[in-house]
Design a protein around this motif. Structure first.
Motif, short mmCIF file in Angstrom:
data_model
loop_
_atom_site.label_atom_id
_atom_site.label_comp_id
_atom_site.label_asym_id
_atom_site.label_seq_id
_atom_site.Cartn_x
_atom_site.Cartn_y
_atom_site.Cartn_z
N CYS A 4 -30.24 73.91 0.29
CA CYS A 4 -30.07 75.17 1.03
C CYS A 4 -29.11 76.07 0.27
O CYS A 4 -27.91 76.11 0.56
N MET A 5 -29.63 76.74 -0.72
CA MET A 5 -28.82 77.65 -1.52
C MET A 5 -29.73 78.75 -2.06
O MET A 5 -30.95 78.63 -2.03
N ILE A 6 -29.12 79.80 -2.55
CA ILE A 6 -29.93 80.89 -3.09
C ILE A 6 -30.69 80.40 -4.32
O ILE A 6 -30.28 79.45 -4.98
N PHE B 120 -29.87 76.97 -11.37
CA PHE B 120 -28.75 76.47 -12.17
C PHE B 120 -28.57 74.96 -11.97
O PHE B 120 -28.36 74.22 -12.94
N VAL B 121 -28.67 74.49 -10.73
CA VAL B 121 -28.53 73.06 -10.44
C VAL B 121 -29.63 72.28 -11.14
O VAL B 121 -29.38 71.24 -11.76
N GLN C 159 -30.35 69.78 7.42
CA GLN C 159 -29.99 68.59 8.20
C GLN C 159 -29.70 67.44 7.24
O GLN C 159 -30.59 66.94 6.58
N ALA C 160 -28.43 67.06 7.14
CA ALA C 160 -28.06 65.95 6.26
C ALA C 160 -27.87 64.68 7.04
O ALA C 160 -27.45 64.67 8.15
#
Length: 77
Positions: free
Chosen positions: A42-44, A50-51, A76-77
């Motif tokens: 959940c990131m832009i 980049f990851v 949800q982790a």
């Protein structure tokens, strides 16, 4: 508080200590190298790219005989 629960730490390393018989070191168990990577998704999009790029670089540096695992999680982790 254990360091793996502290948000200040981005990386937590666990190591296994083998009991080695010093009179017969060849009897020591051979430990397999295992790397497990966990990442949130959940990131832009720019950060996710980049990851992924960084993961490809890291995996390319690992020894050939190492075992690699990857886990990802969303909201949800």
């Amino acid at each position: 508080m254990p360091c793996e629960l502290n948000p200040q730490y981005a990386i937590v390393q666990f190591s296994l200590q083998a009991n080695v018989n010093t009179s017969n070191p060849s009897s020591a168990p051979q430990l397999q190298l295992v790397f497990v990577f966990v990442s949130g998704t959940c990131m832009i999009e720019e950060k996710l790219e980049f990851v992924k790029s960084a993961m490809k670089q890291v995996i390319g540096l690992l020894p050939e005989h190492a075992l690699v695992g990857f886990g990802s999680f969303g909201t949800q982790a």
